[in-house]
Design a protein around this motif. Sequence first.
Motif, short mmCIF file in Angstrom:
data_model
loop_
_atom_site.label_atom_id
_atom_site.label_comp_id
_atom_site.label_asym_id
_atom_site.label_seq_id
_atom_site.Cartn_x
_atom_site.Cartn_y
_atom_site.Cartn_z
N GLU A 1 -33.29 39.24 21.17
CA GLU A 1 -34.04 40.58 22.02
C GLU A 1 -34.22 40.23 23.24
OE1 GLU A 1 -37.67 41.77 20.06
OE2 GLU A 1 -36.33 42.53 18.02
N GLY A 2 -34.55 40.57 24.38
CA GLY A 2 -34.42 40.00 25.52
C GLY A 2 -33.17 39.54 26.35
N HIS A 3 -33.94 38.85 27.02
CA HIS A 3 -31.99 37.72 28.03
C HIS A 3 -32.40 36.76 28.39
CE1 HIS A 3 -29.77 37.42 31.61
NE2 HIS A 3 -29.23 38.50 31.14
N LEU A 4 -31.94 35.95 28.49
CA LEU A 4 -31.52 34.12 28.25
C LEU A 4 -32.04 34.44 29.69
CD1 LEU A 4 -31.01 32.12 26.87
CD2 LEU A 4 -28.64 31.83 28.56
N ASN A 5 -32.13 35.02 30.36
CA ASN A 5 -32.82 34.62 32.55
C ASN A 5 -34.21 35.21 32.18
OD1 ASN A 5 -32.88 33.30 34.28
ND2 ASN A 5 -31.95 34.98 35.57
N SER A 6 -34.96 34.59 30.97
CA SER A 6 -36.07 35.02 31.05
C SER A 6 -37.45 33.68 30.74
CB SER A 6 -36.50 35.66 30.19
OG SER A 6 -36.04 36.09 29.04
N ASP A 7 -38.01 33.70 30.05
CA ASP A 7 -39.09 33.37 29.30
C ASP A 7 -38.52 32.44 28.23
OD1 ASP A 7 -40.09 35.56 28.21
OD2 ASP A 7 -41.77 34.84 27.99
N VAL A 8 -37.70 33.52 27.44
CA VAL A 8 -37.39 33.01 26.43
C VAL A 8 -36.20 31.99 26.89
CG1 VAL A 8 -35.17 33.85 24.92
CG2 VAL A 8 -36.83 35.36 25.54
N GLY A 9 -35.82 31.92 27.52
CA GLY A 9 -35.01 31.09 28.22
C GLY A 9 -35.60 30.03 28.40
N GLU A 10 -36.64 29.73 28.90
CA GLU A 10 -37.27 28.87 28.80
C GLU A 10 -37.91 28.22 27.87
OE1 GLU A 10 -40.87 26.88 31.50
OE2 GLU A 10 -41.18 28.97 31.13
N LYS A 11 -38.23 28.47 26.79
CA LYS A 11 -38.46 28.39 25.64
C LYS A 11 -37.26 27.29 24.57
CE LYS A 11 -42.15 31.83 24.58
NZ LYS A 11 -42.41 32.80 23.75
N LEU A 12 -35.83 28.09 24.71
CA LEU A 12 -34.74 27.67 24.46
C LEU A 12 -34.32 26.36 24.81
CD1 LEU A 12 -32.74 31.02 23.30
CD2 LEU A 12 -33.56 29.54 22.18
N ALA A 13 -34.92 26.29 26.12
CA ALA A 13 -34.44 24.94 27.07
C ALA A 13 -35.57 23.61 26.76
CB ALA A 13 -34.30 25.15 28.49
N GLU A 14 -36.71 24.13 26.13
CA GLU A 14 -37.40 23.19 26.10
C GLU A 14 -36.47 23.06 24.51
OE1 GLU A 14 -41.21 24.89 25.96
OE2 GLU A 14 -41.48 24.88 27.88
N ALA A 15 -36.16 24.02 23.71
CA ALA A 15 -35.30 23.07 22.55
C ALA A 15 -34.42 23.04 22.37
CB ALA A 15 -35.65 24.60 21.43
N LYS B 1 -24.05 31.83 40.98
CA LYS B 1 -23.16 31.81 42.15
C LYS B 1 -23.62 32.90 42.48
CE LYS B 1 -20.66 27.47 42.53
NZ LYS B 1 -18.47 27.41 43.01
N THR B 2 -22.70 33.78 41.50
CA THR B 2 -23.32 35.66 41.54
C THR B 2 -24.52 35.82 42.11
OG1 THR B 2 -21.58 35.47 39.37
CG2 THR B 2 -22.99 37.93 39.89
N GLN B 3 -25.68 35.64 41.47
CA GLN B 3 -27.20 35.63 41.86
C GLN B 3 -27.60 35.48 42.88
OE1 GLN B 3 -29.39 36.64 38.47
NE2 GLN B 3 -27.90 36.77 37.20
N GLY B 4 -26.77 34.08 43.77
CA GLY B 4 -27.43 33.43 44.47
C GLY B 4 -28.86 32.72 44.52
N ARG B 5 -28.88 32.79 42.84
CA ARG B 5 -30.46 31.70 42.40
C ARG B 5 -30.11 30.88 41.21
NH1 ARG B 5 -33.47 35.75 39.09
NH2 ARG B 5 -32.69 37.01 38.41
N GLU B 6 -31.70 30.31 40.46
CA GLU B 6 -31.74 29.81 39.54
C GLU B 6 -31.77 30.38 38.23
OE1 GLU B 6 -33.80 25.56 39.68
OE2 GLU B 6 -32.10 25.05 40.54
N VAL B 7 -31.73 30.16 37.42
CA VAL B 7 -30.85 31.17 35.95
C VAL B 7 -30.93 30.27 35.10
CG1 VAL B 7 -29.74 33.32 37.30
CG2 VAL B 7 -28.93 32.25 35.88
N TRP B 8 -31.49 30.62 33.39
CA TRP B 8 -31.77 29.93 32.68
C TRP B 8 -30.38 30.45 32.23
CZ3 TRP B 8 -34.66 26.20 32.17
CH2 TRP B 8 -36.10 25.96 32.47
N GLY B 9 -29.48 29.00 31.75
CA GLY B 9 -28.22 29.85 31.34
C GLY B 9 -27.77 28.55 30.17
N ASN B 10 -26.65 29.01 29.58
CA ASN B 10 -25.75 28.23 28.71
C ASN B 10 -24.80 27.25 29.20
OD1 ASN B 10 -26.55 28.47 25.54
ND2 ASN B 10 -26.15 30.80 27.07
N ILE B 11 -24.58 25.85 29.45
CA ILE B 11 -23.73 24.79 29.66
C ILE B 11 -23.10 24.06 29.07
CG2 ILE B 11 -25.35 24.53 31.32
CD1 ILE B 11 -25.74 20.99 29.78
#
Length: 132
Positions: free
Chosen positions: A27-41, A52-62
């Motif tokens: 539920e939701g989108h990765l580029n939100s507080d959900v992404g931050e929670k997942l990054a902490e895990a 580059k597409t959005q021209g800003r920092e986002v939460w994403g998979n690497i």
Amino acid sequence: MSDVAVLEWDTECWKCERETPVVWPEEGHLNSDVGEKLAEASEHPVQKVYSKTQGREVWGNICTHCDAYQGNHYIEQEALEQDPPLVECDVCGEMHEWYPDSGMGGAFGQGWIDCPEYGAVPVGDPRGEDDG
């Protein structure tokens, strides 16, 4: 361990072409507080990255091999293939899997269901959320 329900699968990295694990919230989108929670895990390959597409920092998979950002748009599309939402067909009343329009309609939340009785039926995005 995060308390966010996620879909997990392996995808081919666009850069190094090796299989890498990715996640997407159910539920939701990765580029939100959900992404931050997942990054902490630590078990999830999610980090703050520059899009580059959005021209800003986002939460994403690497990629776990080369650290390349696996674009959220592409991973979200793969997530829909992993777990498509079910939508009630306005024509027959049965529940069918929804898939996004692969053309211009996708940009406007357009999608389709395959009704066995009536064929392809256009349906708006049932998720009802903003891409953030």
